[in-house]
Motif scaffolding. Structure first.
Motif, short mmCIF file in Angstrom:
data_model
loop_
_atom_site.label_atom_id
_atom_site.label_comp_id
_atom_site.label_asym_id
_atom_site.label_seq_id
_atom_site.Cartn_x
_atom_site.Cartn_y
_atom_site.Cartn_z
N LYS A 137 1.89 6.15 -5.31
CA LYS A 137 0.44 6.46 -5.23
C LYS A 137 0.12 6.91 -3.81
CE LYS A 137 -0.90 1.72 -4.21
NZ LYS A 137 -2.01 1.06 -3.68
N PRO A 138 -1.02 7.66 -3.67
CA PRO A 138 -1.38 8.12 -2.33
C PRO A 138 -1.72 6.95 -1.40
CG PRO A 138 -2.63 9.27 -4.04
CD PRO A 138 -1.93 8.13 -4.71
N TRP A 139 -1.52 7.15 -0.13
CA TRP A 139 -1.92 6.15 0.87
C TRP A 139 -2.56 6.84 2.07
CZ3 TRP A 139 1.44 6.63 5.25
CH2 TRP A 139 2.69 7.23 4.99
N THR A 140 -3.41 6.07 2.76
CA THR A 140 -4.24 6.66 3.82
C THR A 140 -4.08 5.86 5.10
OG1 THR A 140 -5.86 7.43 2.21
CG2 THR A 140 -6.61 7.24 4.50
N THR A 176 -4.53 11.21 4.41
CA THR A 176 -4.05 10.73 3.11
C THR A 176 -2.78 11.48 2.72
OG1 THR A 176 -6.30 10.20 2.44
CG2 THR A 176 -4.65 10.44 0.68
N VAL A 177 -1.74 10.69 2.49
CA VAL A 177 -0.44 11.23 2.08
C VAL A 177 -0.34 11.12 0.57
CG1 VAL A 177 2.06 10.87 2.19
CG2 VAL A 177 0.67 10.60 4.26
N GLU A 221 0.83 -1.21 0.00
CA GLU A 221 0.00 0.00 0.00
C GLU A 221 0.86 1.26 0.00
OE1 GLU A 221 -3.82 0.37 2.08
OE2 GLU A 221 -3.42 -1.62 2.89
N VAL A 222 2.02 1.17 0.67
CA VAL A 222 2.96 2.30 0.61
C VAL A 222 4.00 1.95 -0.45
CG1 VAL A 222 4.68 3.64 1.87
CG2 VAL A 222 2.60 2.85 3.04
N ALA A 266 6.63 18.24 -2.35
CA ALA A 266 5.45 17.94 -3.18
C ALA A 266 4.31 17.37 -2.35
CB ALA A 266 5.84 16.93 -4.27
N LEU A 267 4.52 17.19 -1.05
CA LEU A 267 3.48 16.57 -0.20
C LEU A 267 2.20 17.40 -0.20
CD1 LEU A 267 2.44 14.59 1.97
CD2 LEU A 267 3.66 15.94 3.68
N HIS A 268 1.11 16.73 -0.51
CA HIS A 268 -0.22 17.30 -0.33
C HIS A 268 -0.96 16.38 0.63
CE1 HIS A 268 -3.82 19.65 -1.69
NE2 HIS A 268 -4.39 18.61 -1.13
N LEU A 269 -1.37 16.95 1.74
CA LEU A 269 -1.96 16.13 2.79
C LEU A 269 -3.46 16.44 2.85
CD1 LEU A 269 -0.45 14.34 4.89
CD2 LEU A 269 -0.82 16.19 6.52
#
Lengths: 256, 278
Positions: free
Chosen positions: A222-225, A213-214, A78-79, A193-196
């Motif tokens: 890919k994003p992970w939550t 969500t990272v 997932e990560v 570039a992190l959008h949280l």
């Protein structure tokens, strides 16, 4: 002496944790719903602000277990690291996080403040939500006045946060982070570039469900939550936390 | 040498960064669109003055402008701290007291030692918390956030966070000694009167190190006289350090349409090992 990873984690935690020996100041709040025996009724209904939205105010502490690895509940795969980020993460784990900025009294940053074992206090005010973190005397402002995220903000550890309501859920979007962020003690990397995206829902008087969500395409494919729970700390207050006071630990951090 | 003092000032490097601009839609404006700093002070729904805002320190009104720096005598060590700084409240909270502050003998000796060692133990220079009066007179701004039962002050300077409880609680009788003490406030007309006790011993009120002891109590009267100006009259009552209570007034003005920036004192900090006394 060879120290286990757990010992180093403990050292990292202990380095800034001196105030734990101090005493939290008890002060019973008259507005807290109570059971017949006087204890706070944590299953009572959610308080509301004058405009009818859930009021997240209070002193909260995250359910323990995520300080080392914020993604501990996620399944393999997932990560998905970008290759350089995986190399950096392995390096941080192998060197027992000895380069951790937090161990040098630099801010923990966001989202790591959500997984450190210290309480935080949420305030609802005019047009913004403010969070005071006991850890490292840090703070965060979440602007609720409809402003957009800035396009090219000065990079900061705590980022720039704006929020809005999706029904009873507070949705907070943040960006503008520093490029050498640590998302947990292990050192999951975060970049500029992190959008949280954080979704906070106060389930009842005593509990908030948080889904974080990272989305950081420079570090992850890919994003992970991750899903966390915040528990209310009733009838108390934050205490002072001064990381740098009589700090002697940093020279003793070990790692390979 | 005054290296310690200079190093202390240089820790404010963040002041070089850019404060973000953001137009406050609720602020009163002049016809040119500037925030009208002389408009009436805003009020809360409960009718009290609202002290909320980002505030910056200003020299007390009527303070004569500082004279130009004197030319250094050839061969003599240059006086590298400008007179305007040395006569500021930040440097010397009692700058306007002709006879100086009413130190007890013990406090006078401590103050003398701190000045003689170029303030090298000033907590600010070691990334430790500034005292409340240092925070009131600091060049970096602070943001006040007023809610019905607590006023929060976030100081941009080194990790300053303060809560002033306005929910009617009394001051604790034997509090844990803290850098920022324990503060409780109540309204007296349009003034917010805040009492604070529970300080750690031998704190610093200014760069010179005028002391505040654990016996000290601060009484602050905050008054927002119009939209753009805040006045804080502070009485320091500390029988261990001063022979009588004394009062100073700090003036701050609104920084409109902006926000605090992040300040991390410890990040890449290299100065502290180079601090030198005489």
């Amino acid at each position: 002496m060879k120290l286990s990873r757990r010992t180093v984690c403990a050292l990292l935690l202990l380095a800034p944790a001196a105030p734990l020996a101090a005493q939290w100041t008890d002060y019973p709040k008259p507005v807290i719903p109570r059971l017949p025996d006087g204890t706070p009724n944590l299953a009572a209904s959610v308080p509301k602000t004058p405009d009818g939205k859930p009021d997240l105010s209070g002193i909260w502490e995250t359910s323990p277990g995520y300080t080392g690895n914020i993604a501990r509940d996620l399944k393999n795969g997932e990560v998905q690291f970008q290759p350089w980020a995986e190399t950096l993460y392995k390096h941080r784990v192998e060197t027992m996080s000895r380069e951790d900025p937090q161990a040098r009294c630099v801010l923990s940053g966001v989202p790591r403040e959500n997984v450190v074992p210290y309480p935080f206090k949420i305030f609802n005010t005019n047009g913004e939500i403010v969070i005071l973190y006991e850890a490292l005397h840090s703070y965060r402002q979440i602007f609720m006045d409809g402003r957009p995220l800035p396009k090219n903000p000065n990079p900061t550890w705590m980022g720039y946060s704006v929020g809005h309501w999706d029904g009873d859920t507070l949705v907070v979007e943040s960006s503008g982070f520093v490029d050498n962020n640590w998302l947990d003690n292990n050192g999951h990397p975060g970049t500029e570039a992190l959008h949280l995206t954080e979704r906070f829902r106060r389930r009842d008087f005593g509990h908030i469900d948080a889904a974080i969500t990272v989305d950081d395409p420079k570090a992850y494919k890919k994003p992970w939550t991750v899903n966390l729970k915040f528990n209310l700390n009733p009838d108390t207050e934050l205490i002072e936390y001064v990381c740098d006071e009589n700090e002697k630990d940093v020279n003793h951090l070990v790692g390979k | 040498m005054r290296t310690a003092c200079i190093a202390g000032l240089m820790l404010s490097a963040t002041a070089l960064a850019q404060w973000p601009e953001y137009r406050n839609a609720k602020a009163p404006r002049t016809v040119e669109g500037k925030v009208d700093l002389s408009a009436p002070a805003p009020r809360t729904a409960g009718g009290r003055p609202d002290l909320s805002g980002v505030w910056e320190y200003m020299r007390p009104p009527g303070t004569p402008p500082p004279p130009p720096p004197a030319r250094a005598t050839p061969g003599a060590p240059a006086d590298i701290i400008p007179l305007a700084v040395r006569t500021s409240q930040f440097w010397n909270l009692g700058a306007s007291f002709k006879e100086g502050l009413p130190f007890t003998p013990r406090a006078a000796e401590l103050h003398r030692q701190r000045v003689a060692s170029n303030s090298q133990d000033n907590p600010d220079a070691h990334c430790l918390p500034l005292g409340l009066m240092q925070l009131h007179t600091h060049g970096q701004p602070r943001k006040m956030i007023q809610t019905p039962d607590v006023i929060v002050i976030i100081y941009e300077a080194n990790a300053g966070l303060r809560q002033i409880f306005t929910d009617g609680r009394p001051l604790p009788k034997d509090p844990q000694p803290w850098w920022f003490g324990y503060s409780a406030g109540k309204w007296d007309g349009d003034s917010m009167v805040v009492e604070t006790n529970g300080f750690r011993d031998l704190g610093w009120l200014d760069v010179e190190g005028s002391p505040l002891t654990e016996a000290g109590k601060l009484i602050e009267r905050f008054r927002r006289r119009d939209y753009g100006h805040l006045q804080i009259e502070v009485t320091i009552d500390d029988p261990k350090a001063y022979t009588r209570p004394w009062t100073v007034t700090v003036h701050q003005r609104l920084m409109p349409d902006t926000e605090l920036i992040e300040f991390v004192c410890q990040e890449n900090e290299k100065d502290a090992p180079h601090l030198k006394g005489q």
